[in-house]
Design a protein around this motif. Structure first.
Motif, mmCIF file in Angstrom:
data_model
loop_
_atom_site.group_PDB
_atom_site.id
_atom_site.type_symbol
_atom_site.label_atom_id
_atom_site.label_comp_id
_atom_site.label_asym_id
_atom_site.label_seq_id
_atom_site.Cartn_x
_atom_site.Cartn_y
_atom_site.Cartn_z
ATOM 1 N N PRO A 122 -22.750 40.800 1.815
ATOM 2 C CA PRO A 122 -22.990 40.569 3.933
ATOM 3 C C PRO A 122 -23.764 41.544 4.169
ATOM 4 O O PRO A 122 -24.527 40.824 4.958
ATOM 5 N N PHE A 169 -23.067 36.127 10.463
ATOM 6 C CA PHE A 169 -22.199 34.854 10.453
ATOM 7 C C PHE A 169 -22.499 33.146 10.960
ATOM 8 O O PHE A 169 -23.829 32.974 11.011
ATOM 9 N N THR A 198 -22.569 31.139 8.233
ATOM 10 C CA THR A 198 -23.062 30.713 6.816
ATOM 11 C C THR A 198 -22.546 29.335 6.779
ATOM 12 O O THR A 198 -24.132 28.547 6.649
ATOM 13 N N THR A 229 -10.168 31.997 3.678
ATOM 14 C CA THR A 229 -9.803 33.729 3.967
ATOM 15 C C THR A 229 -11.369 33.892 2.457
ATOM 16 O O THR A 229 -11.028 32.497 1.321
ATOM 17 N N ASN A 230 -11.513 35.003 2.151
ATOM 18 C CA ASN A 230 -12.735 35.084 0.866
ATOM 19 C C ASN A 230 -11.325 34.302 -0.499
ATOM 20 O O ASN A 230 -12.269 33.623 -0.947
ATOM 21 N N LEU A 284 -11.917 31.030 -0.060
ATOM 22 C CA LEU A 284 -13.383 30.660 -0.193
ATOM 23 C C LEU A 284 -13.594 29.905 -1.826
ATOM 24 O O LEU A 284 -13.835 28.940 -1.951
ATOM 25 N N GLN A 294 -22.972 35.121 0.387
ATOM 26 C CA GLN A 294 -23.417 35.903 1.213
ATOM 27 C C GLN A 294 -22.021 36.410 1.323
ATOM 28 O O GLN A 294 -22.231 37.454 2.971
ATOM 29 N N ARG A 295 -20.862 35.671 1.921
ATOM 30 C CA ARG A 295 -19.417 35.994 1.840
ATOM 31 C C ARG A 295 -19.788 38.205 1.364
ATOM 32 O O ARG A 295 -19.194 38.856 1.852
ATOM 33 N N VAL A 310 -22.238 29.736 0.398
ATOM 34 C CA VAL A 310 -21.123 30.941 1.218
ATOM 35 C C VAL A 310 -19.959 31.357 0.855
ATOM 36 O O VAL A 310 -20.715 33.102 1.546
ATOM 37 N N LEU A 311 -20.221 32.134 -0.323
ATOM 38 C CA LEU A 311 -19.379 32.473 -1.537
ATOM 39 C C LEU A 311 -20.878 33.981 -1.490
ATOM 40 O O LEU A 311 -20.043 35.043 -0.804
ATOM 41 N N ASP A 343 -15.796 28.491 6.505
ATOM 42 C CA ASP A 343 -15.842 29.160 7.137
ATOM 43 C C ASP A 343 -14.724 29.369 8.091
ATOM 44 O O ASP A 343 -14.494 30.959 8.215
#
Length: 828
Positions: A118, A149, A151, A185-186, A189, A114-115, A111-112, A182
């Motif tokens: 993007p 979105f 993810t 925040t970054n 995360l 792909q964040r 997840v991180l 999800d």
């Protein structure tokens, strides 16, 4: 034309395969910490300067100190490893290959990832460590591609459809943190990924501990004093380590971890152990294992290395000439310096170049140098510099740089700049010596002033001797000896032709140091090995005076007197007064009181009004002349005059000698304060340790105790006197003590022993050609107890004829008889 051969840096890795030596204390400390894992976060923090071998130590601990545990290594010298997500990826791969499972972490990391990327889809080709993760492999193989979105939801949905074990599916599906990824925040995360890494590792470590090794922490935090921005760089590491409660984290750093400043709980969790320089034995062992077996070469490399394994391995590499035809080359100082200055800011490095000229420094030296060269001199810069591991305490709130770093930094400076800095430092230390209230601090400052004068090339022989005298008179015997050592090292590094004026100075200082140790043989060997001293120069006259002192110490009084007289009549400057004082002293010791007084007057008339040390020496000589002539009132006055002169000179040594003389005078004159004065004099000599002075004080104490009829105490004091006088090789001092021992035998009724003691003492005094008044004392003592000895009687007759002026003889005999009566009482 010189041919330059380029070589790969990779050859330096040969050090990793060489013998690992020493470090038993560090390994032992690690072994003691290992059983404590499982009770909360445990951090083992080996610290030391660059090149001291911390990386190799980590390898040894990992390979041999963690049996049965999973291990992983982060090398923060690699820039990517300083990023939280990359570091976690590396740790996950290493630990995963050893059986640890990271299912929840893997999903959160995806997840991180792909964040942070993007524009890319989760795929086997792009997602890190897919092949290392069973759950990610199944997800990627199941999904043809996931939307940017949602993810986390998408990944969890796919994970729920996997054919993995029900327990794993349930743990993933029911994990609250995964379900809310999800929403984060970054920054949150990233922290959640760290949390899940620690949680998965905890579950995998129920029956198998782990050890994480983190090298080069200073690469993450480049400066010991951190700006707010830099201080945040290790937050993720602290967060991770704080959650690792079922293993050990080993963090190698140049400076100790200071995490407890922000959170006191770290104090109990972090064990800091210093990794010091290798001792000489280990250096030789390492070199021998690398094929360097010739003893002289081993010693040279081992000394030059200052105990750094990096230097030793570098020396071996360059000696072997890997990749070249060169058999031997000098180790690169620049390469050593790069190792030290790695992660040091350029601003601090420039200040360090200036401080490298100073052997020791403190905040005032730092500020004066930095100000003079328009460099930062604020407190923050000072705190930054002094926090580095290559800065060591040097005592008295002073600091020093690591030897190799200091040498390499000095090589960077142009010769003109080095001389300019050294000249400034000489002035700074000279001013400090003048201001210092503590004599020891002033003596040490004089030594530094002399050292920098040599560096600057602005100090000649007389100037150096003057500084050495100031240091010594302040009680700084170590400082005076240190100046000699500094000069000898300076001369060894310079061409003989450029330092000829200083070589006689070095011989002079060495001879005077030997005199302080009563080593007459060494003084005479120095005189025999070198050229004849030039009596027209200050160092030459001083050296010749010390040679005369050695003749006197060995009982060659006539030879000493001839040399003293030659110096007194030949040398044109104030250095002649030292020889004059000793010449007058010989006159006094041989009973020529009139000649001694005349010469003393000439010295007082010729010496400069502000030469308080010479004036103190002359008054002290006059005191001795009066004392041996039993004129105790005049002796007291001369002693007061000497004390006033020594106070004006600030002479600690003169004051110490006065304390001895005062104890002797009070003992001989029968003062009730003699015992207390002797005790005070002994206490003042505790630190300085002049054995001749100590022997004289104990002799005075024995006299005082005899006057109090304390015979056992007097005998004990004489035993102590004899021990000190033997160490000092002080012949006439031992003879004096033997006369007092004869008095104790007389008091005890052992007349035969008293006669033997007197005969022995008189024989020694006659051979040394000194103290006719003491010879008379011995003869009168035998008469007082009804004994006779022909040799003593003959020596006494000769002694009486030598007293000058003869008119003083009746007073001397009267005073001597009174002293003997007081010492032995009714003994007969």
């Amino acid at each position: 034309m010189q041919i330059v051969s380029f070589e790969p840096r990779f050859r330096r890795l040969a050090a990793l395969d060489r013998k690992f030596v020493n470090r038993e204390e560090v390994i032992g400390a690690f072994s003691r910490q290992w059983p404590m894992i499982g009770s909360g976060p445990r951090v083992f923090n080996p610290v030391g300067v660059g090149g001291v071998g911390k990386s190799r130590l980590l390898r040894e601990l990992r390979e041999h100190g963690c049996q049965g545990a999973r291990t992983a290594l982060l090398d923060l010298q690699i820039p990517a490893m300083r990023q939280q997500e990359d570091a976690l990826s590396v740790l996950r791969i290493e630990l995963g290959r050893q059986g640890a499972r990271f299912d929840r972490f893997d999903i959160a990391y995806a997840v991180l990832w792909q964040r942070l990327h993007p524009h890319m889809r989760v795929s086997r080709r792009d997602l890190p460590f897919v092949t290392e993760s069973e759950v990610l492999t199944q997800i990627v193989d199941t999904a043809t591609g996931l939307s940017v979105f949602g993810t986390a939801i998408g990944l969890l949905r796919v994970a729920g459809m996997l054919g993995s074990k029900a327990r794993r599916r349930h743990r993933i599906a029911s994990d609250e943190t995964l379900a809310r990824l999800d929403e984060l925040t970054n920054a949150e995360l990233v922290d959640s990924v760290t949390y899940l890494f620690a949680e998965d590792l905890r579950e995998s470590s129920l029956n198998k501990p782990y050890a994480l090794f983190i090298d080069a922490y200073e690469a993450l935090i480049p400066s010991p004093v951190r700006t707010a921005r830099v201080a945040m760089a290790d937050v993720w590491l602290r967060d991770l380590v704080g959650q690792l409660d079922r293993g050990m984290t080993v963090i190698a750093s140049r400076e100790p971890l200071a995490w407890n400043r922000d959170d006191p709980q770290w104090a109990a969790a972090v064990e800091t152990v210093e990794v010091g320089e290798l001792p000489m034995r280990a250096r030789i062992e390492l070199l021998a294992s690398c094929g360097v077996t010739e003893p002289a070469e081993q010693q040279a490399i081992a000394l030059a290395s200052a105990g750094l394994p990096f230097y030793l391995n570098l020396a071996v590499d360059t000696r072997l000439g890997i990749g070249t035809t060169t058999a031997r080359r000098v180790v690169s100082g620049e390469e050593i310096l790069r190792r030290f200055l790695q992660h040091v800011g350029s601003r601090e490095a420039r200040v360090l170049e200036l401080l490298a000229v100073a052997r020791v420094f403190d905040v005032d030296v730092f500020r004066d140098l930095a100000t003079a060269f328009a460099l930062p001199h604020d407190q923050l810069t000072w705190e930054t510099l002094t926090a580095y591991s290559f800065v060591y305490p040097a005592g008295n709130d002073r600091l020093r740089l690591h030897q190799l770093m200091r040498e390499s930094l000095q090589q960077r400076l142009p010769a003109a700049v080095l001389r300019e800095v050294a000249t400034l430092l000489r002035s700074l230390w000279a001013a400090r010596a003048g201001r210092a209230e503590d004599p020891a601090a002033a003596a040490a400052a004089h030594r530094e002033s002399a050292y920098h004068g040599l560096q600057a090339g602005t100090l000649d022989g007389p100037g150096l001797l003057a500084i050495a005298d100031s240091a010594f008179m302040l009680g700084g015997r170590p400082a005076a000896d240190g100046i000699l050592g500094d000069l000898q090292r300076h001369l060894a590094a310079q061409p003989p032709a450029t330092t000829s004026h200083l070589r006689e100075t070095a011989a002079c200082l060495e001879a005077e140091a030997a005199k302080r140790l009563a080593d007459a043989a060494h003084i005479l060997s120095l005189a025999g090995a070198g050229p004849t001293p030039d009596l027209l120069t200050v160092p030459g006259a001083r050296l010749a005076t010390t040679v005369a002192d050695a003749h006197r110490m060995t009982g060659q009084t006539a030879a000493a007197a001839r040399l003293y007289r030659t110096i007194w009549t030949t040398h044109p400057g104030p250095a002649r007064y030292r020889a004059g004082v000793w010449l007058a002293d010989i006159d006094m010791c041989q009973g020529r009181f009139h000649e001694a007084g005349t010469l003393a007057t000439q010295i007082l008339d010729g010496a400069a009004p502000d030469d308080h040390t010479t004036r103190g020496d002359v008054h002290r000589l006059l005191h001795l002349s009066h004392r041996f002539a039993t004129d105790y009132a005049a002796a007291h006055q001369a002693l007061e005059d000497a004390a006033e002169a020594y106070r004006a000179a600030g002479s600690v040594i003169g004051t110490l000698k006065l304390a001895t003389n005062r104890a002797e005078l009070l003992a001989w004159s029968g003062s009730a304060d003699a015992v207390e004065a002797a005790a005070a004099a002994l206490k003042s000599q505790e630190e300085f340790g002049d054995q001749a002075e100590i022997g004289k004080i104990y002799t005075a104490l024995a006299i005082a105790q005899l006057r109090r009829a304390n015979l056992p105490e007097a005998v004990a004091a004489l035993h102590s006197a004899d021990a000190a006088l033997v160490k000092a090789h002080y012949r006439s001092g031992r003879a004096r003590a033997e006369l007092i021992r004869a008095c104790t035998h007389a008091v005890s009724g052992h007349r035969h022993k008293a006669v033997t003691a007197v005969a022995s003492a008189v024989s020694e005094l006659t051979a040394a050609d000194v103290y006719p008044t003491l010879v008379i004392f011995g003869d009168m003592l035998l008469a007082r107890i009804g004994a006779h000895h022909d040799t003593v009687a003959d020596a006494a007759a000769t002694a009486r004829r030598r007293i000058s002026p003869p008119t003083r003889l009746p007073a001397i005999e009267h005073g001597t008889a009174a002293v003997i009566d007081q010492l032995i009482g009714s003994a007969s």
